[in-house]
Motif scaffolding. Structure first.
Motif, PDB file in Angstrom:
ATOM      1  N   PHE A   1       0.825  -1.205   0.000  1.00 27.61           N
ATOM      2  CA  PHE A   1       0.000   0.000   0.000  1.00 27.61           C
ATOM      3  C   PHE A   1       0.864   1.262   0.000  1.00 27.61           C
ATOM      4  N   GLN A   2       1.852   1.248  -0.881  1.00 21.71           N
ATOM      5  CA  GLN A   2       2.720   2.393  -1.109  1.00 21.71           C
ATOM      6  C   GLN A   2       2.449   2.924  -2.514  1.00 21.71           C
ATOM      7  N   PRO A   3       2.855   4.166  -2.792  1.00 20.41           N
ATOM      8  CA  PRO A   3       2.653   4.716  -4.144  1.00 20.41           C
ATOM      9  C   PRO A   3       3.378   3.889  -5.206  1.00 20.41           C
ATOM     10  N   ASN A   4       2.794   3.843  -6.383  1.00 19.85           N
ATOM     11  CA  ASN A   4       3.387   3.185  -7.555  1.00 19.85           C
ATOM     12  C   ASN A   4       3.548   1.678  -7.399  1.00 19.85           C
ATOM     13  N   ILE A   5       2.719   1.069  -6.570  1.00 23.70           N
ATOM     14  CA  ILE A   5       2.713  -0.382  -6.395  1.00 23.70           C
ATOM     15  C   ILE A   5       1.418  -0.937  -6.986  1.00 23.70           C
ATOM     16  N   ASN A   6       1.537  -2.040  -7.718  1.00 24.53           N
ATOM     17  CA  ASN A   6       0.354  -2.682  -8.278  1.00 24.53           C
ATOM     18  C   ASN A   6      -0.333  -3.502  -7.184  1.00 24.53           C
ATOM     19  N   ILE A   7      -1.243  -2.852  -6.489  1.00 24.41           N
ATOM     20  CA  ILE A   7      -1.936  -3.491  -5.370  1.00 24.41           C
ATOM     21  C   ILE A   7      -2.689  -4.738  -5.828  1.00 24.41           C
ATOM     22  N   TYR A   8      -3.302  -4.662  -7.011  1.00 19.46           N
ATOM     23  CA  TYR A   8      -4.116  -5.780  -7.500  1.00 19.46           C
ATOM     24  C   TYR A   8      -3.259  -7.020  -7.737  1.00 19.46           C
ATOM     25  N   ALA A   9      -2.096  -6.837  -8.342  1.00 22.24           N
ATOM     26  CA  ALA A   9      -1.215  -7.978  -8.605  1.00 22.24           C
ATOM     27  C   ALA A   9      -0.742  -8.607  -7.302  1.00 22.24           C
ATOM     28  N   HIS A  10      -0.389  -7.771  -6.331  1.00 20.46           N
ATOM     29  CA  HIS A  10       0.074  -8.293  -5.050  1.00 20.46           C
ATOM     30  C   HIS A  10      -1.019  -9.101  -4.354  1.00 20.46           C
ATOM     31  N   LEU A  11      -2.174  -8.476  -4.186  1.00 19.76           N
ATOM     32  CA  LEU A  11      -3.238  -9.124  -3.412  1.00 19.76           C
ATOM     33  C   LEU A  11      -3.787 -10.363  -4.108  1.00 19.76           C
ATOM     34  N   PHE A  12      -4.012 -10.251  -5.416  1.00 19.22           N
ATOM     35  CA  PHE A  12      -4.595 -11.393  -6.113  1.00 19.22           C
ATOM     36  C   PHE A  12      -3.553 -12.460  -6.435  1.00 19.22           C
ATOM     37  N   GLY A  13      -2.284 -12.080  -6.523  1.00 19.27           N
ATOM     38  CA  GLY A  13      -1.235 -13.092  -6.612  1.00 19.27           C
ATOM     39  C   GLY A  13      -1.204 -13.920  -5.342  1.00 19.27           C
ATOM     40  N   LEU A  14      -1.308 -13.233  -4.196  1.00 22.92           N
ATOM     41  CA  LEU A  14      -1.335 -13.922  -2.899  1.00 22.92           C
ATOM     42  C   LEU A  14      -2.552 -14.842  -2.799  1.00 22.92           C
ATOM     43  N   ILE A  15      -3.712 -14.321  -3.171  1.00 20.60           N
ATOM     44  CA  ILE A  15      -4.934 -15.128  -3.146  1.00 20.60           C
ATOM     45  C   ILE A  15      -4.824 -16.308  -4.107  1.00 20.60           C
ATOM     46  N   GLY A  16      -4.228 -16.056  -5.274  1.00 18.92           N
ATOM     47  CA  GLY A  16      -4.029 -17.135  -6.242  1.00 18.92           C
ATOM     48  C   GLY A  16      -3.159 -18.238  -5.692  1.00 18.92           C
ATOM     49  N   GLY A  17      -2.078 -17.864  -4.995  1.00 17.88           N
ATOM     50  CA  GLY A  17      -1.219 -18.868  -4.375  1.00 17.88           C
ATOM     51  C   GLY A  17      -1.951 -19.689  -3.334  1.00 17.88           C
ATOM     52  N   LEU A  18      -2.759 -19.011  -2.513  1.00 16.29           N
ATOM     53  CA  LEU A  18      -3.569 -19.722  -1.520  1.00 16.29           C
ATOM     54  C   LEU A  18      -4.541 -20.689  -2.189  1.00 16.29           C
ATOM     55  N   ALA A  19      -5.124 -20.250  -3.308  1.00 15.92           N
ATOM     56  CA  ALA A  19      -6.137 -21.062  -3.987  1.00 15.92           C
ATOM     57  C   ALA A  19      -5.550 -22.306  -4.643  1.00 15.92           C
ATOM     58  N   ILE A  20      -4.355 -22.179  -5.205  1.00 19.36           N
ATOM     59  CA  ILE A  20      -3.775 -23.330  -5.909  1.00 19.36           C
ATOM     60  C   ILE A  20      -2.964 -24.231  -4.992  1.00 19.36           C
ATOM     61  N   GLY A  21      -2.711 -23.763  -3.760  1.00 16.77           N
ATOM     62  CA  GLY A  21      -1.952 -24.581  -2.815  1.00 16.77           C
ATOM     63  C   GLY A  21      -2.511 -25.979  -2.631  1.00 16.77           C
ATOM     64  N   PRO A  22      -3.827 -26.112  -2.368  1.00 15.14           N
ATOM     65  CA  PRO A  22      -4.384 -27.460  -2.181  1.00 15.14           C
ATOM     66  C   PRO A  22      -4.219 -28.352  -3.408  1.00 15.14           C
ATOM     67  N   ILE A  23      -4.282 -27.766  -4.585  1.00 14.13           N
ATOM     68  CA  ILE A  23      -4.123 -28.548  -5.819  1.00 14.13           C
ATOM     69  C   ILE A  23      -2.678 -29.013  -5.953  1.00 14.13           C
ATOM     70  N   LEU A  24      -1.751 -28.099  -5.696  1.00 12.08           N
ATOM     71  CA  LEU A  24      -0.335 -28.423  -5.851  1.00 12.08           C
ATOM     72  C   LEU A  24       0.124 -29.497  -4.873  1.00 12.08           C
ATOM     73  N   PHE A  25      -0.426 -29.472  -3.655  1.00 11.61           N
ATOM     74  CA  PHE A  25       0.059 -30.380  -2.620  1.00 11.61           C
ATOM     75  C   PHE A  25      -0.889 -31.543  -2.342  1.00 11.61           C
ATOM     76  N   ALA A  26      -1.865 -31.725  -3.223  1.00  8.72           N
ATOM     77  CA  ALA A  26      -2.736 -32.889  -3.080  1.00  8.72           C
ATOM     78  C   ALA A  26      -1.909 -34.166  -3.199  1.00  8.72           C
ATOM     79  N   GLY A  27      -1.966 -35.003  -2.211  1.00  3.82           N
ATOM     80  CA  GLY A  27      -1.227 -36.263  -2.240  1.00  3.82           C
ATOM     81  C   GLY A  27       0.224 -36.145  -1.848  1.00  3.82           C
ATOM     82  N   TYR A  28       0.684 -34.948  -1.502  1.00  2.24           N
ATOM     83  CA  TYR A  28       2.090 -34.787  -1.123  1.00  2.24           C
ATOM     84  C   TYR A  28       2.348 -35.472   0.211  1.00  2.24           C
ATOM     85  N   LYS A  29       3.358 -36.330   0.243  1.00  2.00           N
ATOM     86  CA  LYS A  29       3.607 -37.170   1.423  1.00  2.00           C
ATOM     87  C   LYS A  29       4.642 -36.570   2.369  1.00  2.00           C
ATOM     88  N   GLY A  30       5.186 -35.424   2.017  1.00  4.04           N
ATOM     89  CA  GLY A  30       6.106 -34.770   2.935  1.00  4.04           C
ATOM     90  C   GLY A  30       7.492 -35.360   2.949  1.00  4.04           C
TER      91      GLY A  30
END
Length: 198
Positions: free
Chosen positions: A165-194
């Protein structure tokens, strides 16, 4: 803690080829777009030509494009710190898909939420996507992350969100990139055995 880099340059290239390749692309594109203003104009994300002329490549090219040295250094440094663990855990193909998907989600959000004349560059949406994946692991797969790494993730995400939330920052890319990562996390780690933990 895996976020402390102890590898030699040669070892880093060997262990993390995808992260290394993206870093190389960052550097090469940075040099090219600062030499050629015409190429820079073609690489930036710019809502008007995307919507009016169908220049949809502009949803992807900003992920690899930086025009300022500090922006380049911050995003590249973040990738070097936080990319390797996920590249090892996910494998090369999944990591590439995760990185590009998060960046694309951030840029599509920018297209629909910012005004027509809005333009932007930078890998921030993709980087925030990595943070989003780490947050998914933190809350849903905590057995994969040790205590010290959990603290680092929380601090970095908080600082990064404040900086959003500073000047000249793409707020949309930051926030929705973060949300996108959260959303795809379950798909990426489905079946991951650690078999690998951070």
């Amino acid at each position: 803690m895996f976020f402390i880099r102890t590898e030699s340059f040669k070892q880093f290239l060997k262990f993390y080829p995808i992260v290394s390749t993206i870093v190389a692309i960052h550097l090469i594109v940075f040099l090219l777009v600062n030499i050629s203003l015409g190429l820079r104009e073609l690489m930036i994300g710019w809502n008007l030509p995307i919507l009016v002329d169908g220049q949809y490549w502009r949803l992807m090219t900003p992920i690899f494009t930086h025009t300022g040295a500090m922006h380049l250094l911050f995003n590249t440094f973040s990738l070097i710190l936080f990319g390797p663990a996920l590249e090892v855990m996910l494998g090369r193909i999944k990591f590439i898909l995760a990185y590009l998907t998060a960046g694309l989600i951030g840029n599509v959000a920018t297209l629909f939420l910012a005004d027509l004349m809005y333009s932007h560059v930078g890998a921030s949406g993709a980087i925030f996507g990595l943070f989003g994946i780490y947050l998914y692991l933190l809350f849903m797969r905590p057995e994969l992350i040790d205590a010290s790494s959990r603290q680092v993730i929380i601090v970095i995400v908080i600082i990064s969100l404040v900086m959003t939330f500073q000047p000249n920052i793409n707020i949309y890319a930051h926030l929705f990139g973060l949300i996108g990562g959260l959303a795809i996390g379950p798909i990426l780690f489905a079946g991951y055995k650690g078999h690998f933990r951070i």
